[in-house]
Write an enzyme that holds these catalytic residues in place. Structure first.
Site, PDB file in Angstrom:
ATOM      1  N   ARG A 262       1.374  96.320  -4.293  1.00 38.83           N
ATOM      2  CA  ARG A 262       1.647  95.156  -3.445  1.00 38.83           C
ATOM      3  C   ARG A 262       3.150  94.868  -3.384  1.00 38.83           C
ATOM      4  O   ARG A 262       3.693  94.557  -2.320  1.00 38.83           O
ATOM      5  CB  ARG A 262       0.893  93.952  -4.010  1.00 38.83           C
ATOM      6  CG  ARG A 262       1.141  92.632  -3.347  1.00 38.83           C
ATOM      7  CD  ARG A 262       0.336  92.522  -2.074  1.00 38.83           C
ATOM      8  NE  ARG A 262       0.444  91.179  -1.537  1.00 38.83           N
ATOM      9  CZ  ARG A 262       1.472  90.728  -0.833  1.00 38.83           C
ATOM     10  NH1 ARG A 262       2.486  91.528  -0.563  1.00 38.83           N
ATOM     11  NH2 ARG A 262       1.484  89.491  -0.379  1.00 38.83           N
TER      12      ARG A 262
ATOM     13  N   ASP B   8      -8.754  92.195   5.230  1.00 42.13           N
ATOM     14  CA  ASP B   8      -8.922  90.739   5.205  1.00 42.13           C
ATOM     15  C   ASP B   8      -9.712  90.315   6.435  1.00 42.13           C
ATOM     16  O   ASP B   8      -9.616  90.948   7.487  1.00 42.13           O
ATOM     17  CB  ASP B   8      -7.565  90.025   5.194  1.00 42.13           C
ATOM     18  CG  ASP B   8      -7.737  88.570   4.752  1.00 42.13           C
ATOM     19  OD1 ASP B   8      -7.715  88.316   3.526  1.00 42.13           O
ATOM     20  OD2 ASP B   8      -7.936  87.709   5.616  1.00 42.13           O
TER      21      ASP B   8
ATOM     22  N   ARG C 121      -4.690  90.442  -7.189  1.00 40.30           N
ATOM     23  CA  ARG C 121      -3.583  90.123  -8.080  1.00 40.30           C
ATOM     24  C   ARG C 121      -3.936  90.130  -9.546  1.00 40.30           C
ATOM     25  O   ARG C 121      -3.060  90.041 -10.384  1.00 40.30           O
ATOM     26  CB  ARG C 121      -2.994  88.769  -7.676  1.00 40.30           C
ATOM     27  CG  ARG C 121      -2.183  88.874  -6.393  1.00 40.30           C
ATOM     28  CD  ARG C 121      -1.821  87.525  -5.821  1.00 40.30           C
ATOM     29  NE  ARG C 121      -2.975  86.915  -5.204  1.00 40.30           N
ATOM     30  CZ  ARG C 121      -2.932  85.836  -4.419  1.00 40.30           C
ATOM     31  NH1 ARG C 121      -1.781  85.245  -4.197  1.00 40.30           N
ATOM     32  NH2 ARG C 121      -4.024  85.346  -3.889  1.00 40.30           N
TER      33      ARG C 121
HETATM   34  O1  CP3 Z   1     -11.025  93.857  -2.765  1.00 46.76           O
HETATM   35  C1  CP3 Z   1     -10.925  92.900  -2.027  1.00 46.76           C
HETATM   36  O2  CP3 Z   1     -10.234  91.926  -2.310  1.00 46.76           O
HETATM   37  C2  CP3 Z   1     -11.651  92.935  -0.721  1.00 46.76           C
HETATM   38  C3  CP3 Z   1     -10.853  92.578   0.424  1.00 46.76           C
HETATM   39  C4  CP3 Z   1     -10.815  91.106   0.826  1.00 46.76           C
HETATM   40  C5  CP3 Z   1      -9.644  90.306   0.858  1.00 46.76           C
HETATM   41  N1  CP3 Z   1      -9.945  89.119   1.461  1.00 46.76           N
HETATM   42  C6  CP3 Z   1      -8.313  90.722   0.356  1.00 46.76           C
HETATM   43  C7  CP3 Z   1      -7.302  89.684   0.108  1.00 46.76           C
HETATM   44  C8  CP3 Z   1     -11.847  90.327   1.353  1.00 46.76           C
HETATM   45  C9  CP3 Z   1     -13.314  90.665   1.443  1.00 46.76           C
HETATM   46  C10 CP3 Z   1     -11.281  89.090   1.767  1.00 46.76           C
HETATM   47  C11 CP3 Z   1     -12.054  88.030   2.441  1.00 46.76           C
HETATM   48  C12 CP3 Z   1     -11.395  86.785   2.854  1.00 46.76           C
HETATM   49  N2  CP3 Z   1     -10.095  86.578   3.231  1.00 46.76           N
HETATM   50  C13 CP3 Z   1     -12.096  85.582   2.988  1.00 46.76           C
HETATM   51  C14 CP3 Z   1     -13.575  85.405   2.784  1.00 46.76           C
HETATM   52  C15 CP3 Z   1     -13.958  85.288   1.365  1.00 46.76           C
HETATM   53  C16 CP3 Z   1     -13.455  84.049   0.715  1.00 46.76           C
HETATM   54  O3  CP3 Z   1     -12.570  84.173  -0.142  1.00 46.76           O
HETATM   55  O4  CP3 Z   1     -13.949  82.959   1.064  1.00 46.76           O
HETATM   56  C17 CP3 Z   1     -11.162  84.596   3.420  1.00 46.76           C
HETATM   57  C18 CP3 Z   1     -11.452  83.135   3.656  1.00 46.76           C
HETATM   58  C19 CP3 Z   1      -9.906  85.240   3.586  1.00 46.76           C
HETATM   59  C20 CP3 Z   1      -8.619  84.655   4.079  1.00 46.76           C
HETATM   60  C21 CP3 Z   1      -7.570  84.771   3.050  1.00 46.76           C
HETATM   61  N3  CP3 Z   1      -6.939  85.959   2.712  1.00 46.76           N
HETATM   62  C22 CP3 Z   1      -7.075  83.775   2.178  1.00 46.76           C
HETATM   63  C23 CP3 Z   1      -7.498  82.311   2.206  1.00 46.76           C
HETATM   64  C24 CP3 Z   1      -6.150  84.381   1.319  1.00 46.76           C
HETATM   65  C25 CP3 Z   1      -5.408  83.748   0.168  1.00 46.76           C
HETATM   66  C26 CP3 Z   1      -3.954  83.618   0.429  1.00 46.76           C
HETATM   67  C27 CP3 Z   1      -3.226  83.262  -0.858  1.00 46.76           C
HETATM   68  O5  CP3 Z   1      -1.998  83.341  -0.818  1.00 46.76           O
HETATM   69  O6  CP3 Z   1      -3.850  82.940  -1.874  1.00 46.76           O
HETATM   70  C28 CP3 Z   1      -6.092  85.766   1.657  1.00 46.76           C
HETATM   71  C29 CP3 Z   1      -5.226  86.787   1.034  1.00 46.76           C
HETATM   72  C30 CP3 Z   1      -5.916  87.940   0.394  1.00 46.76           C
HETATM   73  N4  CP3 Z   1      -6.946  88.657   0.939  1.00 46.76           N
HETATM   74  C31 CP3 Z   1      -5.568  88.534  -0.866  1.00 46.76           C
HETATM   75  C32 CP3 Z   1      -6.419  89.639  -1.037  1.00 46.76           C
HETATM   76  C33 CP3 Z   1      -6.410  90.628  -2.157  1.00 46.76           C
HETATM   77  C34 CP3 Z   1      -4.416  88.111  -1.759  1.00 46.76           C
HETATM   78  C35 CP3 Z   1      -3.139  88.607  -1.117  1.00 46.76           C
HETATM   79  C36 CP3 Z   1      -2.063  89.051  -2.039  1.00 46.76           C
HETATM   80  O7  CP3 Z   1      -2.268  89.901  -2.905  1.00 46.76           O
HETATM   81  O8  CP3 Z   1      -0.954  88.549  -1.842  1.00 46.76           O
END
Ligand code: CP3
Length: 324
Positions: free
Chosen positions: A15, A52, A6
């Site tokens: 997105r 994810d 984001r």
């Molecule tokens: O370029 C990248 O971002 C790599 C891809 C990636 C994402 N998540 C994309 C993502 C990776 C490597 C992850 C790992 C991930 N996901 C972890 C381990 C790392 C860490 O942060 O501890 C965990 C715990 C998750 C689970 C998860 N996914 C959470 C807790 C959330 C947040 C939800 C929120 O609303 O804040 C996500 C969503 C997520 N995963 C986003 C992205 C870019 C944001 C989604 C969006 O754009 O709406």
């Protein structure tokens, strides 16, 4: 950590048109595009697959949705029926679009002149994925998960075994599709006591590393046992990973002393220093660079980039690291 996401206007645009987050993760054309966006902008040395860690429970048939402003929501796994329902062959079929994304990113990197850019595939570690499944989403302390690990060790170990096998299959498939390094995100490793850490973090990670290494001897494996604290050294020595990622709270000078010299260290700029920019960003970055100088190291954040981060701060960080 979250190269895409984001904080980039070009990500927000895709997105907004993709539907929900899972649709974005499972549409190879779009997921490949958002993986490449930060590479075009910053020319990082490595690209991380856009997906994810929760796509594994999703593929296993456990269910997953991302509620706006709430984070991930899953059914709460609490009994043997929930564990028995997890279906690894189903997952192996369901992740086909993600593997197609890996192929497209590798081809796209080469087509766009980024031949030398390493493509990193990833998965959550079995323990961290289990945390989200047992709690039904995020939590501050993952108390229900720890309680299950103590109160019904047979059930919890069975869950970890299934997730370990699913993780092996999934990472092997990513490597076959073109991932050149893989990273295991163990975001909640730090909530465990030392004995549970050995049983549910170190042992499954060692099994994943050993199995992948037997099949793919040259693929580097990075482990991120977040908030492992004093267990970081044991993790680095006992799992067989090629690199350990340090969280923000880790002192990089201490890490260089306790992590075996053949294991690279990665990290660990505080995402808030990146958000703040200015002197805080410069001095924190230089402190890390000085600490890891002279040993195998990968510069990264200590945890995920936050959406409010100005893209110019990332450009400044790249400039500082490149100059080192
Ligand atoms: O370029 C990248 O971002 C790599 C891809 C990636 C994402 N998540 C994309 C993502 C990776 C490597 C992850 C790992 C991930 N996901 C972890 C381990 C790392 C860490 O942060 O501890 C965990 C715990 C998750 C689970 C998860 N996914 C959470 C807790 C959330 C947040 C939800 C929120 O609303 O804040 C996500 C969503 C997520 N995963 C986003 C992205 C870019 C944001 C989604 C969006 O754009 O709406």
């Amino acid at each position: 950590m979250r190269q895409a996401g984001r904080y980039l206007p070009e990500y927000r645009q895709i997105r907004a048109n993709a539907g929900d987050f899972i649709a974005l993760c499972t549409t190879p054309e779009l997921a490949a595009e958002v993986t490449l966006q930060p590479i075009r902008r910053y020319r990082f040395d490595a690209a991380i697959l856009f997906s994810d860690i929760l796509m594994v429970p999703w593929g296993l048939g456990h269910g997953l949705r991302f509620a706006e402003g709430e984070g991930p929501v899953l059914p709460k796994l609490s009994d043997a029926a929930g564990v028995d329902a997890l279906n690894i062959p189903r997952m192996n079929r369901a992740v086909a679009p993600i593997l197609e994304t890996v192929r497209r990113v590798r081809a796209g990197l080469s087509d766009e002149g980024f031949d030398q850019t390493t493509l990193i595939g990833f998965a959550g570690s079995p323990f961290t994925v289990a945390c989200y499944m047992v709690e039904g989403g995020g939590s501050k302390d993952f108390a229900a998960t720890r309680l299950m690990a103590y109160g019904d060790p047979e059930l919890f170990s069975r869950l970890i075994r299934i997730l370990t096998q699913a993780t092996i299959d999934y990472l092997a498939a990513q490597i076959e599709a073109g991932a050149e390094t893989v990273m295991l995100f163990d975001s909640w490793a730090g909530v465990l006591s030392p004995s549970l850490f050995r049983t549910h973090v170190i042992a499954p990670t060692a099994r994943i590393v050993q199995t992948l290494r037997d099949r793919f001897p040259n693929i580097p494996i990075i482990g991120f046992p977040r908030l492992a604290g004093p267990m970081l050294a044991e993790y680095a020595a006992a799992t067989g990973v090629n690199a350990v990622a340090m969280d923000t709270a880790t002192n990089p000078v201490q890490a260089t002393q306790v992590v075996p010299g053949h294991v690279a260290i990665q990290g660990n700029l505080d995402p808030m220093a990146l958000l703040a920019g200015g002197n805080a960003l410069d001095s924190e970055t230089r402190t890390i660079l000085a600490a890891v100088r002279g040993r195998p190291a990968i510069f990264n954040l200590g945890h995920g980039i936050v959406p409010q981060t100005p893209p110019e701060h990332v450009a400044r960080l790249v400039e500082l690291v490149r100059a080192a």
